[in-house]
Design a protein around this motif. Structure first.
Motif, PDB file in Angstrom:
ATOM      1  N   LEU A  52       0.807  -1.287  -0.037  1.00 38.13           N
ATOM      2  CA  LEU A  52      -0.062   0.054  -0.029  1.00 38.13           C
ATOM      3  C   LEU A  52       0.892   1.056   0.092  1.00 38.13           C
ATOM      4  CD1 LEU A  52      -2.793  -0.964   2.526  1.00 38.13           C
ATOM      5  CD2 LEU A  52      -2.575  -1.449  -0.082  1.00 38.13           C
ATOM      6  N   GLY A  53       2.008   1.168   0.822  1.00 33.52           N
ATOM      7  CA  GLY A  53       2.845   2.333   0.704  1.00 33.52           C
ATOM      8  C   GLY A  53       3.439   2.541  -0.750  1.00 33.52           C
ATOM      9  N   LEU A  54       3.885   1.512  -1.502  1.00 29.97           N
ATOM     10  CA  LEU A  54       4.458   1.710  -2.796  1.00 29.97           C
ATOM     11  C   LEU A  54       3.093   2.272  -3.836  1.00 29.97           C
ATOM     12  CD1 LEU A  54       6.456   0.922  -4.904  1.00 29.97           C
ATOM     13  CD2 LEU A  54       5.844  -1.226  -5.164  1.00 29.97           C
ATOM     14  N   ALA A  55       1.791   1.688  -3.682  1.00 33.94           N
ATOM     15  CA  ALA A  55       1.045   2.297  -4.338  1.00 33.94           C
ATOM     16  C   ALA A  55       0.926   3.713  -4.240  1.00 33.94           C
ATOM     17  CB  ALA A  55      -0.476   1.530  -4.172  1.00 33.94           C
ATOM     18  N   ALA A  56       0.841   4.095  -2.969  1.00 35.51           N
ATOM     19  CA  ALA A  56       0.764   5.356  -2.706  1.00 35.51           C
ATOM     20  C   ALA A  56       1.840   6.390  -3.190  1.00 35.51           C
ATOM     21  CB  ALA A  56       0.523   5.639  -0.959  1.00 35.51           C
ATOM     22  N   SER A  57       3.119   5.685  -3.095  1.00 35.06           N
ATOM     23  CA  SER A  57       4.127   6.542  -3.528  1.00 35.06           C
ATOM     24  C   SER A  57       4.139   6.904  -4.642  1.00 35.06           C
ATOM     25  CB  SER A  57       5.597   5.797  -3.259  1.00 35.06           C
ATOM     26  OG  SER A  57       5.766   4.721  -3.987  1.00 35.06           O
ATOM     27  N   VAL A  58       3.503   6.151  -5.904  1.00 39.22           N
ATOM     28  CA  VAL A  58       3.188   6.508  -7.047  1.00 39.22           C
ATOM     29  C   VAL A  58       1.969   6.922  -7.423  1.00 39.22           C
ATOM     30  CG1 VAL A  58       4.852   4.629  -7.913  1.00 39.22           C
ATOM     31  CG2 VAL A  58       2.595   4.070  -7.927  1.00 39.22           C
ATOM     32  N   GLY A  59       1.118   7.469  -6.525  1.00 37.62           N
ATOM     33  CA  GLY A  59       0.065   8.350  -6.759  1.00 37.62           C
ATOM     34  C   GLY A  59      -1.213   7.433  -6.972  1.00 37.62           C
ATOM     35  N   VAL A  60      -1.296   6.144  -6.880  1.00 37.85           N
ATOM     36  CA  VAL A  60      -2.449   5.478  -6.650  1.00 37.85           C
ATOM     37  C   VAL A  60      -3.250   5.421  -5.505  1.00 37.85           C
ATOM     38  CG1 VAL A  60      -3.214   3.043  -7.421  1.00 37.85           C
ATOM     39  CG2 VAL A  60      -1.247   3.923  -8.665  1.00 37.85           C
ATOM     40  N   GLY A  61      -4.510   5.919  -5.604  1.00 34.05           N
ATOM     41  CA  GLY A  61      -5.371   5.956  -4.374  1.00 34.05           C
ATOM     42  C   GLY A  61      -6.436   4.882  -4.380  1.00 34.05           C
ATOM     43  N   GLU A  62      -6.695   4.190  -5.294  1.00 28.49           N
ATOM     44  CA  GLU A  62      -7.669   3.237  -5.447  1.00 28.49           C
ATOM     45  C   GLU A  62      -7.174   1.857  -6.183  1.00 28.49           C
ATOM     46  OE1 GLU A  62     -11.935   5.472  -5.208  1.00 28.49           O
ATOM     47  OE2 GLU A  62     -11.012   4.983  -7.287  1.00 28.49           O
ATOM     48  N   LEU A  63      -7.478   0.542  -5.505  1.00 29.23           N
ATOM     49  CA  LEU A  63      -7.008  -0.612  -6.222  1.00 29.23           C
ATOM     50  C   LEU A  63      -8.230  -1.514  -6.457  1.00 29.23           C
ATOM     51  CD1 LEU A  63      -4.085  -1.164  -3.424  1.00 29.23           C
ATOM     52  CD2 LEU A  63      -3.879  -0.254  -6.008  1.00 29.23           C
ATOM     53  N   VAL A  64      -8.174  -2.192  -7.649  1.00 28.53           N
ATOM     54  CA  VAL A  64      -9.128  -3.283  -7.924  1.00 28.53           C
ATOM     55  C   VAL A  64      -8.520  -4.594  -7.542  1.00 28.53           C
ATOM     56  CG1 VAL A  64     -10.141  -4.492  -9.748  1.00 28.53           C
ATOM     57  CG2 VAL A  64      -9.320  -2.157 -10.266  1.00 28.53           C
ATOM     58  N   VAL A  65      -9.540  -5.036  -6.379  1.00 28.31           N
ATOM     59  CA  VAL A  65      -9.274  -6.418  -5.693  1.00 28.31           C
ATOM     60  C   VAL A  65     -10.404  -7.344  -6.137  1.00 28.31           C
ATOM     61  CG1 VAL A  65      -7.924  -5.045  -3.896  1.00 28.31           C
ATOM     62  CG2 VAL A  65     -10.334  -5.363  -3.716  1.00 28.31           C
TER      63      VAL A  65
END
Length: 417
Positions: free
Chosen positions: A169-182
């Motif tokens: 989640l930290g990595l996703a946030a670091s590249v600006g992604v705020g939502e994920l498809v799960v």
């Protein structure tokens, strides 16, 4: 050996662990429905679509240390290397190009100014007013984190099938992604079988015991992010067992039970499963946990764990956990726990017919070396042993072990994550 530790005859129908696990995983079908969640909601979920970076990370060259940004051509070996400080660059600032022949005071994370090719750490510098003396010459590129060094635009940073944790989640946030498809959560229906069972909080009657297995199973399933449907305690009759199994299968992706999978007159799960569907697995050559059942009820997978609490725990960790993770969409190469090798602090003088997963502690000896100690009892009814242990020692079948030999150890941190 039987579950109580007494001798028994050889049972050729028992499947080896690897064969039994392969059978289960071969039947595990991942859910396909997806949903979009925020990063705050995504911990523990299974990623359904890869995450691709839309930015470079870091987005610009930045300083890895507090110090002074310089151009190495302005510094000479053997000279005093005293430079005027032309600007101050804190993190978040937009620097001006470095003036030739000067240094810039810079702080960790701040952008490196154009024209600078090194950062000198402040510990080897002496500042006097608006002047700084560089006491140690840097190499070109020293203490600079370059743009795109961690991640580049278009790079896949998280694979589909990843079980998301804090680092993801930290990595996703670091590249600006705020939502994920799960993938959606797996729904598991469960019940306990046994007329002797009673829920905690009520007084025990003659011959009754508290239903600890219900809460062990629920906690294990919750740790894997499952949605749970509990049907409670089911009486020991064939009709009630069939009715409960059918009701469970109608509202879940997986049916799980505890107890009732042996061959006694009051054990009705095996014939009930066979009447409603198929039983593909019944006995496994491990200890504890031999009577593990796997099959299908009206097309829905069924896992029947043993009634003894330690057997339930071990079989869940070894078989139900990877089955559930794969059914949730986790990549198969990420299913197996990673064992640790450590020295045995015990002798194992008798070669057993079944592979044993013994409750054990991994600790350091007086020399700081990792060693494995076993719990004093092998009984699969001693739930206290699981709170004493911090993992399971794998004791191979058909061989003995001497103190000091290397043994594989499965830490609970691997089995319960």
């Amino acid at each position: 050996m039987s579950e109580c530790g007494c001798s028994s005859v050889s049972e050729p129908s028992m499947k080896p662990l690897e064969e039994a696990l392969a059978l289960l995983l071969g039947h595990a079908q991942a859910v396909t429905e997806r949903e979009v969640v925020t990063l705050a909601e995504a911990n523990g979920r299974i990623l359904a679509e890869p995450v691709v970076s839309k930015i470079n990370m870091p987005p610009w060259d930045n300083s890895a240390m507090d110090g002074y940004a310089v151009n190495s051509v302005d510094l000479k070996q053997g000279a005093s290397n005293c430079l005027p400080v032309s600007q101050r660059i804190p993190a978040g600032a937009a620097p001006q190009p470095l003036v030739a022949g000067t240094a810039a005071r810079i702080f960790t994370g701040a952008p490196v100014p154009p024209g600078a090719d090194a950062v000198v750490i402040q510990e080897v510098c002496t500042q006097d007013g608006e002047q700084v003396t560089i006491n140690e010459l840097p190499e070109q590129g020293a203490n600079i984190r370059y743009a795109g060094e961690d991640t580049r635009i278009g790079q896949e940073v998280l694979q589909a099938g990843t079980r998301l944790g804090a680092q993801h989640l930290g990595l996703a946030a670091s590249v600006g992604v705020g939502e994920l498809v799960v993938y959606r959560r797996l729904k598991v229906a469960l019940f306990s079988s046994g007329d002797e069972l009673i829920n905690p909080g009520k007084p025990l009657g003659p011959g009754q015991i508290y239903n600890s297995n219900e809460y062990t199973l629920q906690a294990l399933l919750q740790s894997l992010g499952c949605d749970i449907v509990s049907l409670g305690i089911v009486e020991d009759t064939f009709e009630a067992t069939c009715q409960a199994l059918s009701a469970a299968a109608a509202q879940a992706d997986l049916v799980m039970t505890s107890g009732g999978v042996s061959v006694g007159e009051e054990d009705h799960l095996k014939p009930a499963v066979e009447a409603l569907g198929s039983l593909d697995l019944w006995k496994i050559a491990i200890r504890p946990g031999k009577p593990l059942a796997f099959g299908h009820i009206e097309g829905i997978p069924f896992i029947g764990t043993p009634g003894n609490p330690v057997s339930l725990f071990v079989t869940f960790c070894l078989f139900a956990r990877p089955f559930i993770l794969k059914s949730q969409g986790v990549r198969e190469e990420a299913l197996a726990p990673t064992p640790i090798l450590a020295k045995a602090d015990f002798d194992w003088p008798r070669a057993e017919k079944r592979r044993e997963f013994a409750r054990a502690q991994l600790n350091l000896d007086g020399q700081g070396q990792a060693q494995i100690s076993l719990y004093s009892s092998r009984s699969s009814g001693v739930l206290n042993s699981l709170t004493w242990a911090n993992g399971l020692a794998i004791l191979p079948e058909q061989r003995t072990l001497a103190r000091g030999e290397l043994v594989q150890f499965l830490p609970f941190s691997e089995l319960l994550k």
